[in-house]
Enzyme design. Structure first.
Site, PDB file in Angstrom:
ATOM      1  N   GLU A  46      22.192  39.555 -16.935  1.00 33.03           N
ATOM      2  CA  GLU A  46      20.968  40.102 -17.267  1.00 33.03           C
ATOM      3  C   GLU A  46      20.983  40.875 -18.563  1.00 33.03           C
ATOM      4  O   GLU A  46      20.171  40.715 -19.439  1.00 33.03           O
ATOM      5  CB  GLU A  46      20.372  40.765 -16.132  1.00 33.03           C
ATOM      6  N   ASP A  50      19.167  39.526 -21.752  1.00 37.65           N
ATOM      7  CA  ASP A  50      17.985  40.002 -22.607  1.00 37.65           C
ATOM      8  C   ASP A  50      18.265  40.023 -23.959  1.00 37.65           C
ATOM      9  O   ASP A  50      17.213  39.604 -24.759  1.00 37.65           O
ATOM     10  CB  ASP A  50      18.178  41.421 -21.903  1.00 37.65           C
ATOM     11  N   GLU A 122      16.506  36.352 -17.317  1.00 34.35           N
ATOM     12  CA  GLU A 122      17.456  36.743 -18.253  1.00 34.35           C
ATOM     13  C   GLU A 122      18.667  36.467 -17.951  1.00 34.35           C
ATOM     14  O   GLU A 122      19.588  36.013 -18.694  1.00 34.35           O
ATOM     15  CB  GLU A 122      17.055  38.209 -18.528  1.00 34.35           C
TER      16      GLU A 122
END
Lengths: 232, 232
Positions: A46, A50, A122
């Protein structure tokens, strides 16, 4: 619970490194409850996803809107990658159906928490980047994210209820109803939940701190769903 | 005022699209004062460079620290790309010497504003990305940014004054003095400026809301300068 095989078919990408895909769809609570299984959870992916999303979206906006000044681009980018937007992308692909989560967390409603659903998107992008490279990510976002940008979904001061009405009335008169399902919490921290009906057919849900925000969220989700159908 | 030719030689990158490099080093105030010249200013490139930096740094941290959890990586990334860090990178390359700025803005001290210096670094990265691609950016950061990460410059709770003392005392006793140069502003919004002396030789400057923060900043800048010398 759907298989990651089904997900790969759905997005038409076969992951070279399936272990990464598995990691993206695994919550720490799942590993804790299944101690015999080896594995990692999604959080580091994640973190990476991102940044991948930030760059691919920035790059798209930079080229798509050559005349817009930096300030406008920055606001638009923030809207494209905010939690609410990530939830829309994730739900369109029903990503949480593929997510492995511990029983305790499941019972606590973890799977439907918006922050987690946004994280899964993400992590999925992070795994795709590592396994397939940034160009495959770009192509994927070209189906799931960029068309929504083009359609103005993230422009400032959007009134989604009006946009939805205009969209649906293209095909003649239509009845749109926002039904209040729940109103929880103390006065200073209310949570409203509404359901949108189109010609008496139940459609999307919306949540928010006010009834108006919840209705806007439901309208935004419905717009996303209709526009996705048009694109496929 | 140095030429962009000199900058390209300094970083050993010849830009295929020199117009982008020129754009990265041009302030809007310069274009306003020189109306006959065509051109664009750096701000859109800064928007893009910000995201390029975010991804390349994230990617580096993800691979460099395979055991660190997401929370630690996120904090470390924030430290690597915060304004203070960008100023360190930019000053090491003396980027503001290449920057074209209007006379009014120049007289108002624009060229030495930290926020602008940080922006220039991002715009430079954005231009490099568009002209040369992400791999050239990665290589460039491998000289300017990643070594500092490896040396622990951005780890949480760093005490730069102690680190600097330890660093310098490797070669025997040394005299370190932080001289307060200025203390401006009202009580709730003070600005301190200090200069660091090593064996009575003036070294780096530091600024901050408190004297301690200003001293830490000066020590951090000095560490960066010394460590860069070692690497070259």
């Amino acid at each position: 619970m759907k298989t990651l095989q089904a997900l790969q078919e759905q997005v038409q990408i076969t992951f070279k490194q399936e272990a990464l895909l598995e990691q993206a769809f695994t919550h720490a609570s799942y590993l804790n409850e299944n101690r015999t299984k080896e594995g990692k959870h999604y959080e580091r992916l994640e973190f990476l996803g991102d940044a991948v999303l930030e760059l691919t979206v920035s790059d798209y906006l930079f080229n798509r809107y050559p005349e817009r000044p930096e300030g406008q681009l920055t606001k638009l980018r923030a809207a494209c990658v905010c939690e609410g937007a990530l939830v829309i992308y994730a739900n369109e692909l029903q990503l949480s159906d593929y997510f492995r989560i511990g029983r305790g967390e499941e019972n606590a409603g973890g799977r439907t928490r918006e922050a987690l659903i946004a994280d899964i998107f993400e992590a999925f992008v992070g795994a795709m980047y590592l396994s397939e490279g940034i160009e495959v990510v770009r192509e994927f976002l070209g189906k799931v994210v960029f068309p929504k940008i083009d359609q103005g979904m993230f422009e400032a001061n959007n009134d989604y209820k009006t946009l939805l009405q205009e969209w649906l009335q293209q095909d003649g008169d239509i009845k749109i109803v926002y039904q209040l399902l729940a109103e929880d919490g103390p006065a200073h921290d209310k949570a409203f939940k509404v359901r949108l009906f189109v010609n008496d057919e139940p459609q999307t849900f919306g949540e928010g701190r006010t009834k108006k925000i919840a209705e806007q969220a439901a309208a935004q989700a419905a717009l996303a769903a209709y526009q996705t159908k048009i694109n496929n």
